[in-house]
Design an enzyme around this catalytic site. Structure first.
Site: not given
Length: 319
Positions: A54, A202, A204-205, A209
């Site tokens: 990362y 989630l 990746r977002g 929503g």
């Protein structure tokens, strides 16, 4: 969670994924990321997840600095095994014993710690048999450099082979309303007493929503991901809309519904699960932790169950 199987690993009920703090989803912001980690600590989060790839080590340095002076009671999880020395397009999965030892020493240095609480092999090795990799990891435990071992994205057969060499505390895999492949491995996890650490709960977002797909920057890998772009991305908006509808009825946020669904699967699958949603926003940490108090009623569970069958695009596909 106390990971069963006798490994003795104990982690809090929810963790924090730190990958996005090092440029995966756009420019990195050191101060904001440190503030997010500190907010998680204040809220009782103890499991922090990073990896050597990362930000090419940036993420481990960031996490180590943010946890300086607050190490007690915290579990640091990091990973090795994906070699990107030839660039992302030339990456490959490594696991030879010498590479394992060198990777661990480098991670300890970047993190600024003497021992890693949970050390994962990031993907099944492609250069050696898994027994060599896990055997080298077991030597790190004996040397006092690592406390517990984990694997990431293993299938059932590889998981059994790894566990036969040294007890595996947890397996990390993507698991969410729209990614459920790991459920095929759940019987083996249950049989061996291995917990599941769910990353990207989630989506990746997407499942929050709140994601504006048109605003994704060129450095954000989602801008090229098959689930986020083009006709597939447009079709997947229906999933996010359904999560949002259920959240409104329950008086929760869509993110809380998505996280709560992951935890609701523990009894069905017969395994311990800890989610590690990632964020670079301190306010989102508070929201995500609060998801532990959201109970999904039968109507919500029935509505959410079929969503994985409606997903368009592969999770690592290029759009």
């Amino acid at each position: 969670m106390t990971a069963p199987g006798g490994t003795g690993l104990r982690v809090g009920p929810i963790g924090l994924g730190c990958m996005g703090m090092s440029g995966t989803y756009g420019p990195a912001d050191w101060d904001r990321s440190v503030a997010t980690i500190h907010r998680a600590l204040d809220l009782g989060v103890t499991l922090f997840d990073t990896a050597d790839i990362y930000g090419r080590g940036h993420n481990e340095v960031l996490l180590g600095r943010a946890l300086h002076g607050r190490r007690d009671g915290v579990q640091i999880a990091t990973k090795f095994g994906i070699d990107r020395s030839l660039g992302r397009d030339g990456q490959w999965a490594r696991g030879e014993a010498g590479y394992v030892r060198a990777s661990c020493d480098a991670s300890l240095l970047r993190l600024g710690v003497d021992e890693i609480d949970l050390y994962y092999v990031h993907r099944p090795p492609s250069d050696v048999e898994v027994e060599e990799t896990i055997g080298a990891m077991a030597e790190l435990v004996d040397a006092g450099k690592v406390r517990h071992l984990g694997v990431s994205e293993f299938d059932a057969g590889l998981l059994q082979r790894a566990h036969a060499v040294h007890p595996i505390a947890v397996m990390q895999s993507e698991y969410s309303l729209w990614t459920r492949e790991v459920e095929a491995t759940a019987p083996v996890l249950a049989d061996l007493g291995i917990g599941l650490v769910a990353f990207s709960p989630l989506g990746r977002g997407f499942l929050t929503g709140e994601l504006d797909r048109t605003a994704l920057t060129p450095t954000d890998f989602r801008a090229r991901n098959a689930r986020f772009v083009g006709a597939a991305g447009d079709a997947n908006e229906a999933l996010a809309a359904e999560v949002r509808r259920i959240a409104t009825r329950l008086g929760a946020s869509p993110a809380q519904v998505a996280i709560s669904w992951v935890y609701a699967q523990r009894q069905r699958l017969g395994i311990e699960i800890v989610a590690i949603p990632g964020t670079t926003n301190p306010d989102n940490v508070e929201r995500n932790v609060a998801a532990l108090g959201v109970d999904l009623d039968a109507e919500a569970r029935d509505a959410l169950a079929p969503l994985a069958d409606l997903v368009h695009g592969e999770r690592y596909g290029v759009g």
